[in-house]
Design an enzyme around this catalytic site. Structure first.
Site, PDB file in Angstrom:
ATOM      1  N   SER A 117       0.840  -1.194   0.000  1.00 10.48           N
ATOM      2  CA  SER A 117       0.000   0.000   0.000  1.00 10.48           C
ATOM      3  C   SER A 117       0.881   1.252   0.000  1.00 10.48           C
ATOM      4  CB  SER A 117      -0.928   0.003   1.213  1.00 10.48           C
ATOM      5  OG  SER A 117      -0.179  -0.109   2.394  1.00 10.48           O
ATOM      6  N   ASP A 162       8.382  -2.828  -5.694  1.00 13.56           N
ATOM      7  CA  ASP A 162       7.007  -2.420  -5.417  1.00 13.56           C
ATOM      8  C   ASP A 162       6.625  -1.182  -6.214  1.00 13.56           C
ATOM      9  OD1 ASP A 162       7.339  -4.444  -3.616  1.00 13.56           O
ATOM     10  OD2 ASP A 162       7.442  -3.145  -1.859  1.00 13.56           O
TER      11      ASP A 162
HETATM   12  C1  GLA Z   1       9.444  -5.595   0.228  1.00 19.25           C
HETATM   13  C2  GLA Z   1      10.324  -4.542  -0.429  1.00 19.25           C
HETATM   14  C3  GLA Z   1      10.669  -4.933  -1.864  1.00 19.25           C
HETATM   15  C4  GLA Z   1      11.220  -6.357  -1.942  1.00 19.25           C
HETATM   16  C5  GLA Z   1      10.313  -7.323  -1.174  1.00 19.25           C
HETATM   17  C6  GLA Z   1      10.894  -8.720  -1.071  1.00 19.25           C
HETATM   18  O1  GLA Z   1       8.194  -5.628  -0.402  1.00 19.25           O
HETATM   19  O2  GLA Z   1       9.680  -3.293  -0.425  1.00 19.25           O
HETATM   20  O3  GLA Z   1      11.574  -4.011  -2.401  1.00 19.25           O
HETATM   21  O4  GLA Z   1      12.531  -6.411  -1.481  1.00 19.25           O
HETATM   22  O5  GLA Z   1      10.053  -6.872   0.145  1.00 19.25           O
HETATM   23  O6  GLA Z   1      10.959  -9.302  -2.334  1.00 19.25           O
END
Ligand code: GLA
Length: 365
Positions: A117, A162
Protein backbone atom coordinates in the site's frame (compact mmCIF):
# COMPACT_ATOMS: atom_id res chain seq x y z
CA UNK A 1 -15.29 11.70 8.13
CA UNK A 2 -14.85 14.16 5.30
CA UNK A 3 -15.72 13.47 1.68
CA UNK A 4 -13.69 14.98 -1.17
CA UNK A 5 -16.50 17.54 -1.61
CA UNK A 6 -16.33 18.73 1.97
CA UNK A 7 -12.52 18.57 2.11
CA UNK A 8 -12.02 20.58 -1.10
CA UNK A 9 -15.20 22.62 -0.91
CA UNK A 10 -16.06 21.30 -4.38
CA UNK A 11 -14.22 19.11 -6.87
CA UNK A 12 -10.42 18.68 -6.56
CA UNK A 13 -8.23 19.97 -9.38
CA UNK A 14 -6.86 16.49 -10.18
CA UNK A 15 -7.43 12.85 -9.27
CA UNK A 16 -4.91 10.05 -9.70
CA UNK A 17 -4.67 6.47 -8.54
CA UNK A 18 -2.24 3.56 -8.42
CA UNK A 19 -2.49 -0.15 -7.56
CA UNK A 20 -0.63 -2.24 -5.02
CA UNK A 21 1.33 -5.27 -6.15
CA UNK A 22 1.27 -8.98 -5.69
CA UNK A 23 4.56 -10.63 -6.48
CA UNK A 24 4.16 -13.95 -8.32
CA UNK A 25 7.83 -14.92 -8.27
CA UNK A 26 11.20 -13.38 -7.40
CA UNK A 27 11.26 -12.52 -3.71
CA UNK A 28 14.16 -10.71 -2.04
CA UNK A 29 15.89 -10.48 -5.41
CA UNK A 30 15.41 -6.76 -6.15
CA UNK A 31 18.07 -5.45 -3.76
CA UNK A 32 20.40 -8.09 -5.19
CA UNK A 33 20.03 -6.51 -8.65
CA UNK A 34 17.96 -9.52 -9.72
CA UNK A 35 14.69 -10.37 -11.41
CA UNK A 36 11.03 -10.52 -10.40
CA UNK A 37 7.51 -11.02 -11.74
CA UNK A 38 4.88 -8.95 -9.90
CA UNK A 39 1.39 -8.00 -11.07
CA UNK A 40 -0.88 -5.12 -10.01
CA UNK A 41 -3.68 -5.63 -7.49
CA UNK A 42 -7.29 -4.76 -8.35
CA UNK A 43 -7.31 -2.60 -5.18
CA UNK A 44 -6.03 0.93 -5.68
CA UNK A 45 -5.13 4.07 -3.77
CA UNK A 46 -6.74 7.33 -4.86
CA UNK A 47 -5.06 10.70 -4.39
CA UNK A 48 -7.10 13.84 -5.06
CA UNK A 49 -5.17 17.11 -5.10
CA UNK A 50 -5.66 20.88 -5.34
CA UNK A 51 -3.55 23.93 -4.61
CA UNK A 52 -4.31 24.89 -1.01
CA UNK A 53 -4.36 28.64 -1.60
CA UNK A 54 -2.74 29.26 1.80
CA UNK A 55 0.72 28.70 3.23
CA UNK A 56 0.14 25.16 4.48
CA UNK A 57 -0.06 21.61 3.25
CA UNK A 58 -3.25 19.85 4.35
CA UNK A 59 -3.62 16.08 3.99
CA UNK A 60 -6.70 14.08 4.92
CA UNK A 61 -7.40 10.38 4.71
CA UNK A 62 -10.73 8.79 5.63
CA UNK A 63 -8.90 5.44 5.60
CA UNK A 64 -6.69 6.55 8.48
CA UNK A 65 -9.24 9.14 9.66
CA UNK A 66 -6.33 11.49 10.12
CA UNK A 67 -5.56 15.07 9.18
CA UNK A 68 -1.99 16.24 8.67
CA UNK A 69 -1.18 19.95 8.43
CA UNK A 70 2.24 21.56 8.15
CA UNK A 71 3.73 24.83 6.95
CA UNK A 72 5.21 25.26 3.46
CA UNK A 73 8.74 24.74 4.84
CA UNK A 74 7.76 22.41 7.68
CA UNK A 75 7.47 18.65 7.65
CA UNK A 76 4.80 16.01 8.16
CA UNK A 77 4.86 13.84 11.28
CA UNK A 78 5.74 10.16 10.69
CA UNK A 79 2.74 8.32 9.27
CA UNK A 80 1.03 8.25 5.88
CA UNK A 81 1.93 11.95 5.54
CA UNK A 82 5.66 11.12 5.40
CA UNK A 83 5.24 9.17 2.16
CA UNK A 84 3.37 12.06 0.57
CA UNK A 85 5.75 14.68 1.87
CA UNK A 86 8.69 12.62 0.55
CA UNK A 87 7.18 12.66 -2.94
CA UNK A 88 6.62 16.43 -2.77
CA UNK A 89 10.11 17.22 -1.52
CA UNK A 90 11.78 14.97 -4.09
CA UNK A 91 9.80 16.57 -6.92
CA UNK A 92 10.97 19.95 -5.59
CA UNK A 93 14.52 18.59 -5.58
CA UNK A 94 14.10 17.96 -9.34
CA UNK A 95 13.73 21.74 -9.68
CA UNK A 96 9.94 21.80 -9.91
CA UNK A 97 8.06 24.39 -7.93
CA UNK A 98 5.36 22.78 -5.79
CA UNK A 99 2.84 25.12 -4.14
CA UNK A 100 1.19 24.22 -0.81
CA UNK A 101 -1.48 21.60 -1.52
CA UNK A 102 -4.63 19.98 -0.20
CA UNK A 103 -4.42 16.22 -0.62
CA UNK A 104 -7.10 13.61 0.01
CA UNK A 105 -6.09 9.93 0.18
CA UNK A 106 -8.44 6.99 0.03
CA UNK A 107 -7.55 3.35 -0.43
CA UNK A 108 -9.15 -0.06 -0.54
CA UNK A 109 -5.74 -1.74 -0.29
CA UNK A 110 -5.28 -3.56 2.99
CA UNK A 111 -2.45 -1.97 4.96
CA UNK A 112 0.15 -4.36 6.43
CA UNK A 113 -0.84 -7.36 4.32
CA UNK A 114 2.19 -7.23 2.07
CA UNK A 115 0.44 -5.79 -1.01
CA UNK A 116 2.53 -2.64 -0.89
CA UNK A 117 0.00 0.00 0.00
CA UNK A 118 2.94 2.35 0.56
CA UNK A 119 4.16 2.07 -3.05
CA UNK A 120 0.59 2.67 -4.25
CA UNK A 121 0.42 5.84 -2.14
CA UNK A 122 3.74 7.13 -3.46
CA UNK A 123 2.97 6.37 -7.09
CA UNK A 124 -0.55 7.84 -6.88
CA UNK A 125 0.86 10.99 -5.22
CA UNK A 126 3.51 11.43 -7.92
CA UNK A 127 0.93 10.85 -10.66
CA UNK A 128 -1.30 13.52 -9.12
CA UNK A 129 1.62 15.97 -8.84
CA UNK A 130 2.60 15.27 -12.46
CA UNK A 131 -0.90 15.90 -13.65
CA UNK A 132 -1.50 19.01 -11.50
CA UNK A 133 1.80 20.69 -12.30
CA UNK A 134 2.27 19.37 -15.83
CA UNK A 135 5.93 18.33 -15.65
CA UNK A 136 7.53 15.48 -17.61
CA UNK A 137 8.28 12.33 -15.64
CA UNK A 138 8.37 8.89 -17.22
CA UNK A 139 6.99 5.90 -15.34
CA UNK A 140 10.38 4.35 -14.51
CA UNK A 141 11.77 7.62 -13.16
CA UNK A 142 8.52 8.03 -11.24
CA UNK A 143 9.09 4.61 -9.62
CA UNK A 144 12.64 5.61 -8.70
CA UNK A 145 11.46 8.80 -6.99
CA UNK A 146 8.73 6.84 -5.19
CA UNK A 147 11.36 4.40 -3.89
CA UNK A 148 13.53 7.28 -2.68
CA UNK A 149 10.54 8.81 -0.87
CA UNK A 150 10.05 5.53 0.98
CA UNK A 151 13.73 5.19 1.88
CA UNK A 152 14.45 8.81 2.80
CA UNK A 153 11.14 9.95 4.32
CA UNK A 154 9.47 6.79 5.64
CA UNK A 155 12.86 5.26 6.52
CA UNK A 156 12.13 1.88 4.96
CA UNK A 157 15.17 0.54 3.14
CA UNK A 158 13.20 -1.12 0.32
CA UNK A 159 14.21 -2.25 -3.17
CA UNK A 160 12.58 -1.01 -6.39
CA UNK A 161 10.11 -3.84 -7.10
CA UNK A 162 7.01 -2.42 -5.42
CA UNK A 163 7.24 1.02 -6.97
CA UNK A 164 8.04 -0.40 -10.43
CA UNK A 165 5.04 -2.71 -10.16
CA UNK A 166 2.70 0.02 -8.95
CA UNK A 167 3.88 2.36 -11.70
CA UNK A 168 4.06 -0.09 -14.63
CA UNK A 169 2.21 -3.35 -13.95
CA UNK A 170 -1.37 -4.28 -14.69
CA UNK A 171 -3.71 -6.93 -13.34
CA UNK A 172 -3.91 -9.11 -16.42
CA UNK A 173 -0.17 -9.73 -16.93
CA UNK A 174 3.03 -9.99 -14.93
CA UNK A 175 5.74 -7.37 -15.14
CA UNK A 176 9.19 -8.86 -15.63
CA UNK A 177 11.69 -6.49 -14.01
CA UNK A 178 15.47 -6.44 -14.15
CA UNK A 179 16.26 -4.50 -10.98
CA UNK A 180 19.72 -3.50 -12.23
CA UNK A 181 18.92 -2.04 -15.63
CA UNK A 182 15.24 -1.38 -14.80
CA UNK A 183 14.41 -2.95 -18.15
CA UNK A 184 10.92 -4.36 -17.95
CA UNK A 185 8.33 -6.06 -20.08
CA UNK A 186 4.86 -7.45 -19.66
CA UNK A 187 4.72 -11.25 -19.60
CA UNK A 188 1.45 -13.20 -19.88
CA UNK A 189 0.20 -15.07 -16.84
CA UNK A 190 0.52 -18.85 -17.23
CA UNK A 191 -2.19 -20.19 -19.57
CA UNK A 192 -5.58 -21.32 -18.18
CA UNK A 193 -4.72 -20.22 -14.68
CA UNK A 194 -5.84 -17.60 -12.19
CA UNK A 195 -4.29 -16.05 -9.15
CA UNK A 196 -5.61 -15.92 -5.61
CA UNK A 197 -4.17 -13.92 -2.76
CA UNK A 198 -5.04 -14.66 0.85
CA UNK A 199 -4.10 -12.58 3.86
CA UNK A 200 -2.82 -14.73 6.70
CA UNK A 201 -4.30 -12.29 9.22
CA UNK A 202 -0.87 -12.00 10.83
CA UNK A 203 0.53 -8.49 10.62
CA UNK A 204 4.16 -8.33 9.62
CA UNK A 205 6.40 -8.30 12.68
CA UNK A 206 10.17 -7.93 12.79
CA UNK A 207 9.93 -7.27 9.09
CA UNK A 208 12.07 -4.13 9.05
CA UNK A 209 14.94 -5.37 11.21
CA UNK A 210 15.09 -8.80 9.59
CA UNK A 211 14.82 -7.22 6.14
CA UNK A 212 17.86 -5.06 6.83
CA UNK A 213 19.70 -8.06 8.26
CA UNK A 214 19.01 -10.10 5.09
CA UNK A 215 20.18 -7.23 2.90
CA UNK A 216 23.44 -7.02 4.85
CA UNK A 217 23.94 -10.80 4.63
CA UNK A 218 23.46 -10.71 0.86
CA UNK A 219 25.96 -7.87 0.50
CA UNK A 220 28.49 -9.79 2.57
CA UNK A 221 27.90 -12.96 0.55
CA UNK A 222 28.46 -11.04 -2.69
CA UNK A 223 31.66 -9.53 -1.28
CA UNK A 224 32.98 -12.94 -0.27
CA UNK A 225 32.16 -14.32 -3.72
CA UNK A 226 33.90 -11.36 -5.36
CA UNK A 227 30.87 -10.17 -7.35
CA UNK A 228 29.17 -6.76 -7.33
CA UNK A 229 25.81 -8.32 -6.38
CA UNK A 230 24.38 -11.83 -6.03
CA UNK A 231 22.78 -11.35 -9.44
CA UNK A 232 26.28 -11.73 -10.88
CA UNK A 233 26.87 -15.26 -9.55
CA UNK A 234 27.28 -17.36 -12.69
CA UNK A 235 28.04 -20.72 -11.06
CA UNK A 236 25.18 -21.54 -8.66
CA UNK A 237 27.40 -24.16 -6.97
CA UNK A 238 29.88 -21.49 -5.86
CA UNK A 239 27.59 -20.37 -3.02
CA UNK A 240 28.16 -23.71 -1.29
CA UNK A 241 31.64 -22.55 -0.28
CA UNK A 242 30.21 -19.73 1.86
CA UNK A 243 29.84 -20.03 5.64
CA UNK A 244 26.32 -20.44 7.02
CA UNK A 245 23.95 -18.53 6.95
CA UNK A 246 25.43 -16.61 4.00
CA UNK A 247 25.42 -19.88 2.02
CA UNK A 248 21.67 -20.35 2.46
CA UNK A 249 20.84 -16.69 1.83
CA UNK A 250 22.88 -16.63 -1.38
CA UNK A 251 21.49 -19.98 -2.48
CA UNK A 252 17.97 -18.59 -2.21
CA UNK A 253 18.75 -15.49 -4.24
CA UNK A 254 20.66 -17.32 -6.97
CA UNK A 255 18.00 -20.03 -7.35
CA UNK A 256 15.14 -17.54 -7.15
CA UNK A 257 16.63 -15.55 -10.03
CA UNK A 258 16.86 -18.76 -12.07
CA UNK A 259 13.22 -19.54 -11.29
CA UNK A 260 12.12 -16.10 -12.47
CA UNK A 261 14.13 -16.34 -15.68
CA UNK A 262 12.64 -19.75 -16.43
CA UNK A 263 9.08 -18.55 -15.71
CA UNK A 264 9.51 -15.34 -17.70
CA UNK A 265 10.54 -17.44 -20.70
CA UNK A 266 7.03 -18.96 -20.73
CA UNK A 267 6.19 -22.19 -18.90
CA UNK A 268 3.03 -24.23 -18.37
CA UNK A 269 0.79 -23.36 -15.44
CA UNK A 270 1.85 -26.63 -13.76
CA UNK A 271 5.53 -25.71 -14.02
CA UNK A 272 4.85 -22.19 -12.81
CA UNK A 273 3.11 -23.70 -9.79
CA UNK A 274 6.14 -25.89 -9.07
CA UNK A 275 8.40 -22.86 -9.24
CA UNK A 276 6.14 -21.03 -6.76
CA UNK A 277 6.28 -23.96 -4.33
CA UNK A 278 10.07 -24.12 -4.67
CA UNK A 279 10.24 -20.37 -4.01
CA UNK A 280 8.25 -20.74 -0.81
CA UNK A 281 10.38 -23.63 0.48
CA UNK A 282 13.51 -21.65 -0.26
CA UNK A 283 12.12 -18.56 1.52
CA UNK A 284 11.21 -20.78 4.48
CA UNK A 285 14.34 -22.93 4.74
CA UNK A 286 17.19 -20.92 3.22
CA UNK A 287 16.10 -17.30 3.50
CA UNK A 288 14.19 -17.83 6.76
CA UNK A 289 11.57 -15.12 6.25
CA UNK A 290 8.47 -17.29 6.62
CA UNK A 291 6.45 -17.91 9.78
CA UNK A 292 4.39 -21.01 10.71
CA UNK A 293 1.10 -19.32 9.74
CA UNK A 294 2.33 -18.59 6.19
CA UNK A 295 3.62 -22.16 5.88
CA UNK A 296 0.26 -23.52 7.05
CA UNK A 297 -1.72 -21.27 4.76
CA UNK A 298 0.40 -22.29 1.76
CA UNK A 299 0.01 -25.96 2.71
CA UNK A 300 -3.77 -25.52 3.00
CA UNK A 301 -3.81 -23.88 -0.42
CA UNK A 302 -1.72 -26.65 -1.99
CA UNK A 303 -4.11 -29.24 -0.57
CA UNK A 304 -7.15 -27.57 -2.18
CA UNK A 305 -8.36 -28.89 -5.56
CA UNK A 306 -7.12 -26.94 -8.56
CA UNK A 307 -4.17 -25.26 -6.79
CA UNK A 308 -0.93 -25.57 -8.76
CA UNK A 309 1.44 -23.82 -6.35
CA UNK A 310 1.51 -21.39 -3.42
CA UNK A 311 4.02 -19.13 -1.74
CA UNK A 312 4.30 -16.20 0.61
CA UNK A 313 4.34 -12.90 -1.26
CA UNK A 314 6.23 -9.78 -0.23
CA UNK A 315 8.91 -9.50 2.41
CA UNK A 316 7.56 -12.25 4.71
CA UNK A 317 7.17 -12.40 8.53
CA UNK A 318 3.38 -12.17 8.07
CA UNK A 319 1.15 -10.76 5.37
CA UNK A 320 -0.26 -12.67 2.45
CA UNK A 321 0.19 -15.81 0.35
CA UNK A 322 -0.35 -16.05 -3.40
CA UNK A 323 -1.46 -19.20 -5.19
CA UNK A 324 -1.86 -20.18 -8.82
CA UNK A 325 -5.02 -22.16 -9.62
CA UNK A 326 -6.57 -23.72 -12.64
CA UNK A 327 -8.90 -21.21 -14.29
CA UNK A 328 -12.34 -21.20 -12.71
CA UNK A 329 -11.24 -22.93 -9.51
CA UNK A 330 -9.81 -20.04 -7.52
CA UNK A 331 -12.85 -19.09 -5.44
CA UNK A 332 -13.58 -22.65 -4.43
CA UNK A 333 -9.92 -23.41 -3.66
CA UNK A 334 -9.66 -20.28 -1.54
CA UNK A 335 -12.80 -21.18 0.42
CA UNK A 336 -11.52 -24.72 1.10
CA UNK A 337 -8.06 -23.51 2.12
CA UNK A 338 -9.51 -20.84 4.41
CA UNK A 339 -11.87 -23.31 6.07
CA UNK A 340 -8.82 -25.41 7.03
CA UNK A 341 -6.55 -22.49 7.94
CA UNK A 342 -9.10 -20.53 9.99
CA UNK A 343 -10.05 -23.54 12.13
CA UNK A 344 -7.82 -22.42 14.97
CA UNK A 345 -9.26 -18.92 15.31
CA UNK A 346 -7.08 -17.43 12.59
CA UNK A 347 -8.28 -14.44 10.63
CA UNK A 348 -7.34 -15.41 7.07
CA UNK A 349 -9.31 -13.70 4.29
CA UNK A 350 -9.38 -13.51 0.52
CA UNK A 351 -7.82 -10.35 -0.94
CA UNK A 352 -7.77 -11.27 -4.65
CA UNK A 353 -10.05 -11.85 -6.48
CA UNK A 354 -11.79 -9.08 -4.55
CA UNK A 355 -14.77 -10.71 -2.83
CA UNK A 356 -17.99 -9.32 -4.33
CA UNK A 357 -19.31 -8.19 -0.94
CA UNK A 358 -16.28 -5.94 -0.49
CA UNK A 359 -16.40 -4.23 -3.89
CA UNK A 360 -18.57 -1.43 -2.50
CA UNK A 361 -15.50 -0.01 -0.76
CA UNK A 362 -14.09 2.63 -3.08
CA UNK A 363 -15.61 1.50 -6.34
CA UNK A 364 -14.82 4.96 -7.64
CA UNK A 365 -11.10 4.46 -7.02
C1 GLA B 1 9.44 -5.60 0.23
C2 GLA B 1 10.32 -4.54 -0.43
C3 GLA B 1 10.67 -4.93 -1.86
C4 GLA B 1 11.22 -6.36 -1.94
C5 GLA B 1 10.31 -7.32 -1.17
C6 GLA B 1 10.89 -8.72 -1.07
O1 GLA B 1 8.19 -5.63 -0.40
O2 GLA B 1 9.68 -3.29 -0.42
O3 GLA B 1 11.57 -4.01 -2.40
O4 GLA B 1 12.53 -6.41 -1.48
O5 GLA B 1 10.05 -6.87 0.14
O6 GLA B 1 10.96 -9.30 -2.33
Amino acid sequence: MLTTDTFFGGAPEVNASAPGRVNLLGEHTDYNDGFMLPAATPQRTLVAMSRSGDDHFHFYSPTFDATVTFARDGSAPQGYGSYIEGCIRLVQAEGIEVPPLRIYVETNLPVGSGLSSSAALEVATLRALRSLLGFELDDVRLAQIAQRAEIEYAHVNCGIMDQMASSLADQETMLFIDARSLEHRLVPLPPDAEVIVIDSGVARKLAASKYNERRAECEEAARKLGVPALRDVTDPGSVESLPSPLRERARHVVQENLRVLEAAGGVSAERFGELMDASHFSLRDDYEVSIPELDELCAALRAAPGVLGARLTGAGFGGACVALCRAGQAQEAAAIALAAYNKHGRQGRILVPVPTDRKDNNESV
